[in-house]
Design a protein around this motif. Structure first.
Motif, PDB file in Angstrom:
ATOM      1  N   GLU A 184       0.837  -1.210   0.000  1.00  0.00           N
ATOM      2  CA  GLU A 184       0.000   0.000   0.000  1.00  0.00           C
ATOM      3  C   GLU A 184       0.863   1.247   0.000  1.00  0.00           C
ATOM      4  OE1 GLU A 184       0.482  -1.977   2.513  1.00  0.00           O
ATOM      5  OE2 GLU A 184       0.703  -0.842   4.381  1.00  0.00           O
ATOM      6  N   PHE A 185       0.241   2.382  -0.317  1.00  0.00           N
ATOM      7  CA  PHE A 185       0.926   3.658  -0.389  1.00  0.00           C
ATOM      8  C   PHE A 185       0.282   4.637   0.598  1.00  0.00           C
ATOM      9  CE2 PHE A 185       3.231   2.142  -3.861  1.00  0.00           C
ATOM     10  CZ  PHE A 185       2.393   1.647  -4.854  1.00  0.00           C
ATOM     11  N   ASP A 186       1.104   5.123   1.545  1.00  0.00           N
ATOM     12  CA  ASP A 186       0.583   6.005   2.571  1.00  0.00           C
ATOM     13  C   ASP A 186       1.712   6.638   3.356  1.00  0.00           C
ATOM     14  OD1 ASP A 186      -0.685   5.736   5.829  1.00  0.00           O
ATOM     15  OD2 ASP A 186      -1.531   7.093   4.324  1.00  0.00           O
ATOM     16  N   PRO A 187       1.748   7.981   3.449  1.00  0.00           N
ATOM     17  CA  PRO A 187       0.833   8.935   2.835  1.00  0.00           C
ATOM     18  C   PRO A 187       1.295   9.309   1.420  1.00  0.00           C
ATOM     19  CG  PRO A 187       2.389  10.125   4.150  1.00  0.00           C
ATOM     20  CD  PRO A 187       2.763   8.659   4.275  1.00  0.00           C
ATOM     21  N   TRP A 188       0.666  10.329   0.863  1.00  0.00           N
ATOM     22  CA  TRP A 188       1.015  10.856  -0.446  1.00  0.00           C
ATOM     23  C   TRP A 188       1.374  12.336  -0.306  1.00  0.00           C
ATOM     24  CZ3 TRP A 188      -0.721   8.198  -5.282  1.00  0.00           C
ATOM     25  CH2 TRP A 188      -1.200   6.908  -5.031  1.00  0.00           C
ATOM     26  N   GLY A 189       2.294  12.791  -1.155  1.00  0.00           N
ATOM     27  CA  GLY A 189       2.572  14.213  -1.209  1.00  0.00           C
ATOM     28  C   GLY A 189       1.460  14.933  -1.949  1.00  0.00           C
ATOM     29  N   GLN A 190       1.618  16.230  -2.090  1.00  0.00           N
ATOM     30  CA  GLN A 190       0.588  17.036  -2.759  1.00  0.00           C
ATOM     31  C   GLN A 190       0.686  16.943  -4.275  1.00  0.00           C
ATOM     32  OE1 GLN A 190       3.447  18.283  -1.817  1.00  0.00           O
ATOM     33  NE2 GLN A 190       4.072  19.675  -3.466  1.00  0.00           N
ATOM     34  N   GLY A 191       1.795  16.422  -4.772  1.00  0.00           N
ATOM     35  CA  GLY A 191       1.973  16.244  -6.209  1.00  0.00           C
ATOM     36  C   GLY A 191       2.667  17.417  -6.873  1.00  0.00           C
ATOM     37  N   THR A 192       3.357  17.136  -7.972  1.00  0.00           N
ATOM     38  CA  THR A 192       3.988  18.164  -8.775  1.00  0.00           C
ATOM     39  C   THR A 192       3.649  17.903 -10.238  1.00  0.00           C
ATOM     40  OG1 THR A 192       6.072  19.352  -9.204  1.00  0.00           O
ATOM     41  CG2 THR A 192       6.222  16.960  -8.999  1.00  0.00           C
ATOM     42  N   LEU A 193       3.239  18.942 -10.950  1.00  0.00           N
ATOM     43  CA  LEU A 193       2.752  18.791 -12.324  1.00  0.00           C
ATOM     44  C   LEU A 193       3.899  18.860 -13.318  1.00  0.00           C
ATOM     45  CD1 LEU A 193       0.443  18.628 -14.406  1.00  0.00           C
ATOM     46  CD2 LEU A 193       0.279  21.133 -14.262  1.00  0.00           C
ATOM     47  N   VAL A 194       3.963  17.856 -14.167  1.00  0.00           N
ATOM     48  CA  VAL A 194       4.918  17.822 -15.275  1.00  0.00           C
ATOM     49  C   VAL A 194       4.128  17.923 -16.575  1.00  0.00           C
ATOM     50  CG1 VAL A 194       6.596  16.411 -16.513  1.00  0.00           C
ATOM     51  CG2 VAL A 194       6.604  16.448 -14.005  1.00  0.00           C
ATOM     52  N   THR A 195       4.451  18.917 -17.377  1.00  0.00           N
ATOM     53  CA  THR A 195       3.778  19.115 -18.655  1.00  0.00           C
ATOM     54  C   THR A 195       4.799  19.005 -19.772  1.00  0.00           C
ATOM     55  OG1 THR A 195       2.161  20.609 -17.647  1.00  0.00           O
ATOM     56  CG2 THR A 195       2.341  20.640 -20.039  1.00  0.00           C
ATOM     57  N   VAL A 196       4.589  18.034 -20.654  1.00  0.00           N
ATOM     58  CA  VAL A 196       5.479  17.847 -21.787  1.00  0.00           C
ATOM     59  C   VAL A 196       4.758  18.354 -23.032  1.00  0.00           C
ATOM     60  CG1 VAL A 196       6.866  16.226 -23.120  1.00  0.00           C
ATOM     61  CG2 VAL A 196       6.459  15.817 -20.673  1.00  0.00           C
ATOM     62  N   SER A 197       5.259  19.449 -23.582  1.00  0.00           N
ATOM     63  CA  SER A 197       4.589  20.066 -24.725  1.00  0.00           C
ATOM     64  C   SER A 197       5.556  20.988 -25.455  1.00  0.00           C
ATOM     65  CB  SER A 197       3.371  20.862 -24.258  1.00  0.00           C
ATOM     66  OG  SER A 197       2.780  21.564 -25.331  1.00  0.00           O
ATOM     67  N   SER A 198       5.376  21.066 -26.759  1.00  0.00           N
ATOM     68  CA  SER A 198       6.195  21.976 -27.555  1.00  0.00           C
ATOM     69  C   SER A 198       5.495  23.334 -27.694  1.00  0.00           C
ATOM     70  CB  SER A 198       6.469  21.370 -28.928  1.00  0.00           C
ATOM     71  OG  SER A 198       5.255  21.011 -29.559  1.00  0.00           O
ATOM     72  N   GLU A 253      -4.299  -4.322   2.605  1.00  0.00           N
ATOM     73  CA  GLU A 253      -4.324  -5.775   2.837  1.00  0.00           C
ATOM     74  C   GLU A 253      -5.759  -6.291   2.882  1.00  0.00           C
ATOM     75  OE1 GLU A 253      -1.791  -6.809   6.134  1.00  0.00           O
ATOM     76  OE2 GLU A 253      -0.080  -5.773   5.260  1.00  0.00           O
ATOM     77  N   VAL A 254      -6.510  -5.919   1.896  1.00  0.00           N
ATOM     78  CA  VAL A 254      -7.903  -6.333   1.624  1.00  0.00           C
ATOM     79  C   VAL A 254      -8.916  -5.691   2.552  1.00  0.00           C
ATOM     80  CG1 VAL A 254      -9.528  -8.272   1.474  1.00  0.00           C
ATOM     81  CG2 VAL A 254      -7.190  -8.538   0.613  1.00  0.00           C
ATOM     82  N   ASN A 255      -8.678  -5.781   3.877  1.00  0.00           N
ATOM     83  CA  ASN A 255      -9.741  -5.393   4.796  1.00  0.00           C
ATOM     84  C   ASN A 255      -9.265  -4.655   6.051  1.00  0.00           C
ATOM     85  OD1 ASN A 255      -8.508  -7.459   6.180  1.00  0.00           O
ATOM     86  ND2 ASN A 255     -10.164  -8.921   5.898  1.00  0.00           N
ATOM     87  N   LYS A 256      -8.047  -4.138   6.035  1.00  0.00           N
ATOM     88  CA  LYS A 256      -7.525  -3.415   7.204  1.00  0.00           C
ATOM     89  C   LYS A 256      -7.695  -1.910   7.011  1.00  0.00           C
ATOM     90  CE  LYS A 256      -4.162  -7.013   8.251  1.00  0.00           C
ATOM     91  NZ  LYS A 256      -2.733  -7.357   8.420  1.00  0.00           N
ATOM     92  N   ARG A 257      -8.085  -1.232   8.088  1.00  0.00           N
ATOM     93  CA  ARG A 257      -8.269   0.218   8.031  1.00  0.00           C
ATOM     94  C   ARG A 257      -7.119   0.923   8.733  1.00  0.00           C
ATOM     95  NH1 ARG A 257     -13.291  -1.033   9.349  1.00  0.00           N
ATOM     96  NH2 ARG A 257     -12.789  -0.739  11.564  1.00  0.00           N
ATOM     97  N   PRO A 258      -6.511   1.906   8.070  1.00  0.00           N
ATOM     98  CA  PRO A 258      -5.486   2.703   8.761  1.00  0.00           C
ATOM     99  C   PRO A 258      -6.113   3.493   9.908  1.00  0.00           C
ATOM    100  CG  PRO A 258      -5.420   3.051   6.382  1.00  0.00           C
ATOM    101  CD  PRO A 258      -6.681   2.313   6.674  1.00  0.00           C
ATOM    102  N   SER A 259      -5.288   3.846  10.855  1.00  0.00           N
ATOM    103  CA  SER A 259      -5.759   4.669  11.960  1.00  0.00           C
ATOM    104  C   SER A 259      -6.374   5.958  11.419  1.00  0.00           C
ATOM    105  CB  SER A 259      -4.580   4.996  12.880  1.00  0.00           C
ATOM    106  OG  SER A 259      -4.952   5.898  13.870  1.00  0.00           O
TER     107      SER A 259
END
Lengths: 117, 111
Positions: free
Chosen positions: A103-117, B52-58
């Motif tokens: 799993e992924f936790d936490p996440w940052g606020q993000g940074t925008l990448v723009t590819v364009s001519s 993990e299917v069914n676990k909740r973070p705090s």
């Protein structure tokens, strides 16, 4: 508080390069896998790359050979060097911490990448 | 085309329950008990809701629950509230080469 802050996004021409940075705080950075996940405008999430605690690296097929992920634990930082950029790489790039269950936790606020001519 | 299949949209009235499905294969959802779900409000970063299917973070409300049967995972939200209106993404570990795959996302509308 666990926090991730990305920087380095911007406008770049096709074929160009850009380096993204992510700084973590509030946790022991060296003890966690770290990842980049991107989201094209109006689209879903796409895993891009990850780096393990010993420095092992992983890439999606869409960026393999063009992007390089790295980390500098002394600076609580992770980087994404992006070369040979394409229009399809345009997206918000999120930095996120990996968990033991994929799993992924936490996440940052993000940074925008723009590819364009 | 996303690796995991989710309905594009679901809706429900306040107080009701809804379920979002996430169909994968025996290479991802069916092979690992490593499904996670993310909530994303407009213009915001995703937030982990289930792992993990069914676990909740705090800190995540117990109105959110996850389950899995075969190659399909599900997210159930009970007692719908206006603040639950958001996009929801499922994600599954898929082995060391691919690592993870995401669903295409489901937009939840609270009527």
């Amino acid at each position: 508080e666990v926090q991730l802050v990305e920087s380095g996004g911007g406008l770049v021409q096709p074929g160009g390069s850009l380096r993204l940075s992510c700084v973590g705080s509030g946790f022991t950075f060296r003890s966690y896998d770290m990842h980049w996940v991107r989201q094209a405008p109006g689209k879903g999430l796409e895993w891009v790359s990850g780096i393990g605690t010993p420095g092992d690296t992983y890439y999606s097929d869409s960026v393999k050979g063009r992007f390089t992920i790295s980390r500098e634990n002394s600076k609580n930082s992770m980087y994404l060097q992006m070369n040979s950029l394409r229009d399809g790489d345009t997206a918000v790039y999120y930095c996120t911490r990996g968990g033991s269950g994929g799993e992924f936790d936490p996440w940052g606020q993000g940074t925008l990448v723009t590819v364009s001519s | 085309q996303s690796a995991l299949t989710q309905p594009a949209s679901v809706s429900g009235s306040p107080g009701q329950s809804i379920t979002i499905s996430c169909a994968g294969t025996n290479s991802d959802v069916g092979n690992f008990n490593l499904v996670s779900w993310y909530q994303q409000h407009a213009g915001k970063a995703p937030k982990l809701m289930i792992y993990e299917v069914n676990k909740r973070p705090s800190g995540v409300s117990n109105r959110f629950s996850g389950s899995k049967s075969g190659n399909t995972a599900s997210l159930t939200i009970s007692g719908l509230q206006a603040e639950d209106e958001a996009d929801y993404y499922c994600c599954s570990y898929a082995g060391s080469r691919i690592f993870v795959v995401f669903g295409g996302g489901t937009r939840l509308t609270v009527l």
